[in-house]
Motif scaffolding. Structure first.
Motif: not given
Length: 583
Positions: A149, A221, A279
């Protein structure tokens, strides 16, 4: 002379407890690895507590905890026993970079591991608590590909409080990411960051069972590794500036294969505002509620207008969905990962379970051995589900459903802190008698017998004639038999000599006897069953082209018996042992 082993052949067919079609998951296993992230308790060493609850699923279980060169073993535990292993504050991972403070647990039987951390930082009379718990995932659930996230700590605080975040040092101005090598080999881990629109990669090496802690700002990420790793997102004190609450955050991230598209978002009592974070590998993936696309705020978070009830949302692709509030990270269970039975372990005095179940069968939700009767169910608009808050009175319990899959969350309130998350899924396949920890087993005898002889044969093996009392039982039996033989086999269905009504006969030795039961589900072939004079017993076609349909038959006919060993069911022992590791 032909031996008995030559004339009698047995086909053993095991029903897998996880039923891995789709994205189902259970949280028990034999190998685990985890770590304790830094809590504010690091600064209050005499007023903090952290530990692992290890719950056994089978009797005779022994497990070993390995920690920083030491180990401790507990042996010959009963099934349903919980052992509390306590660790000193020095085991918290409070430094960036590499560390040897990973904790491994190995067991000779399936166990569940739950992590707990708590710190009292107020006065003696009005303690402020920072509390967090999470389910430690078994190594079988870990992977090599994780989406992280993208969270900006300052933006997140400002989003909830409406004012700029307080001053934070670099150390506490971002989330942390703990990456633990889950295997006994060197692991190459690649960290992906998006910096000014450019993806940058960084490769690091992690030794056997070692961990590394990184700062996880909004640029990080993705994580990929050459071997399995555990990934934990954490912050020692995510503060709600409006109420000065400081809550620890711990979220064990699941690999990308454990995602979904449809979610029932739970209503969290005591939380007045919460946001969603999705996500996904596909950055264009959108989240919808009532066919309306939810628009992200400047921090990239999404919200629902009504947060006073559970609601249904769906994504345009596979995502993981987190429900976020200051001090609260809840992984929302995708609909395709609902389970049949959950273990609940709680810590505070104010404790509840939030249960999501199909509306038509919500009254069949069980808490241990009894149906839940004290729940006020609310239908969830646009779905087949209802939700309810169920008060809990015990520290340990399990909630299950006999015929359909459900979602269960644990919600606790210390008076100053609301925390919780998904309960521990134990079994994904419903069973009418309880929570299965050892699946049932079918056995087909090649030598034909009459129905009475078949019943006695199964009884002698501590089994009973197969009884597909539900559609999913019939599907399990069909999937495991899966033959094209033009034969029939006896099942445990017969007529009463007094009333000619059909009933299920589960005759087993008295130590494992199961009650006979009425017939609610049938799978008869066309034109069946015949009149009672032409057949008081029932057989199953072994030909998949006949869809394994049932037929009535005379009980004296010779057919192959299908025996079934009932599952072993879970129970909870309400007392637990306490083990302190002395270093």
């Amino acid at each position: 002379m032909t031996s008995r082993s030559d004339t009698v052949m047995f086909v053993i067919l095991l029903i897998a407890s996880t039923f891995t079609q789709g994205l189902t998951i259970v949280s028990y296993g034999k190998k685990f690895i985890t770590a304790f992230p830094e809590n504010v308790g690091y600064f209050y060493p005499y007023n903090s507590f952290r530990g692992l609850r290890v719950t056994t699923l089978h009797s005779g279980t022994s497990f070993t905890v390995f920690y920083n060169g030491g180990q401790t073993t507990e042996s010959s535990l009963q099934g349903g026993k919980t052992v509390f292993v306590s660790f000193p504050n020095t085991f918290e991972v409070h430094q960036l970079n590499y560390s040897s403070y990973s904790i491994r647990i190995t067991s000779d039987n399936d166990i569940v591991v739950h992590s707990f951390s708590q710190t009292n930082i107020g006065t003696a009379t009005i303690p402020e608590k920072s509390v967090q718990t999470h389910v430690v995932q078994p190594i079988t659930n870990l992977g090599t590909d994780y989406l992280i996230p993208s969270l900006n700590h300052s933006d997140l605080i400002q989003t909830f409080s409406g004012s700029p975040a307080p001053y934070w040092s670099q150390r506490y101005g971002s989330f942390k990411l703990i990456i633990i090598n889950a295997e006994d080999t060197e692991n190459t881990v690649t960290i992906f960051r998006n910096i000014s629109g450019s993806v940058q990669e960084e490769k690091i090496k992690i030794s056997s069972y070692q961990l590394i802690q990184l700062q996880a700002n909004a640029s990080l990420f993705k994580v990929k590794s050459s071997h399995k790793v555990a990934v934990i997102l954490t912050h020692p004190c995510l503060e709600n500036t409006a109420s000065c609450k400081c809550n620890m955050i711990v979220n064990q991230i699941l690999p990308t294969e454990f995602q979904g598209q449809n979610f029932v978002v739970p209503y969290i009592p005591g939380i007045t505002q919460s946001l969603f974070l999705i996500t996904s590998n596909d950055k264009s993936t959108s989240l919808f509620h009532s066919n309306v696309q939810l628009q992200p705020n400047p921090s990239g978070l999404l919200s629902l207008s009504d947060q006073t009830k559970s609601q249904y949302v769906n994504a345009s692709g596979n995502v993981s969905l987190k429900l976020i509030s200051p001090g609260l990270f809840i992984e929302v269970i995708p609909e395709n990962m609902f389970a049949a039975c959950y273990l609940l372990q709680v810590y505070s005095d104010v404790k509840n379970a939030l249960v999501i179940a199909e509306t038509g069968s919500k009254t069949n939700v069980h808490n241990q051995n009894s149906p839940v009767t004290n729940a006020a169910w609310t239908e969830i608009t646009g779905t087949k589900y209802s939700s309810a808050i169920i008060p809990l009175t015990e520290q340990y319990t399990f909630i299950w459903h006999p015929s359909s899959k459900i979602a269960v969350y644990i919600l606790e309130n210390t008076g100053t802190t609301v925390y919780g998350g998904p309960a521990i899924p134990i079994n994904t396949q419903p069973d009418e008698f309880g929570c299965v920890v050892i699946p049932g087993q079918f056995e087909i005898r090649n030598e034909p017998l009459n129905w009475t002889e078949s019943l006695g044969h199964c009884t002698s093996l501590q089994k009973h004639l197969a009884c597909p009392t539900r559609e999913y039982n019939q599907m399990d039996l069909a999937n495991t038999v899966n033959t094209t033989e033009d034969e029939e086999a006896w099942i445990g269905l017969r007529r009463s000599l007094m009333t000619t009504d059909w009933y299920w006969q589960r005759q087993t030795p008295s130590t494992t006897s199961l009650p006979s039961s009425s017939v609610d589900y049938v799978h008869w072939a066309d034109g069946q069953p015949l009149g009672s004079l032409k057949g008081l017993c029932a057989s199953l076609s072994l030909d998949q082209d006949d869809e394994f349909k049932w037929k009535s038959a005379k009980c004296c006919e010779k057919k192959r018996p299908v025996c079934y060993k009932p599952p072993i069911y879970f129970y909870v022992e309400l007392l637990y042992q306490v083990v302190y590791i002395q270093l």
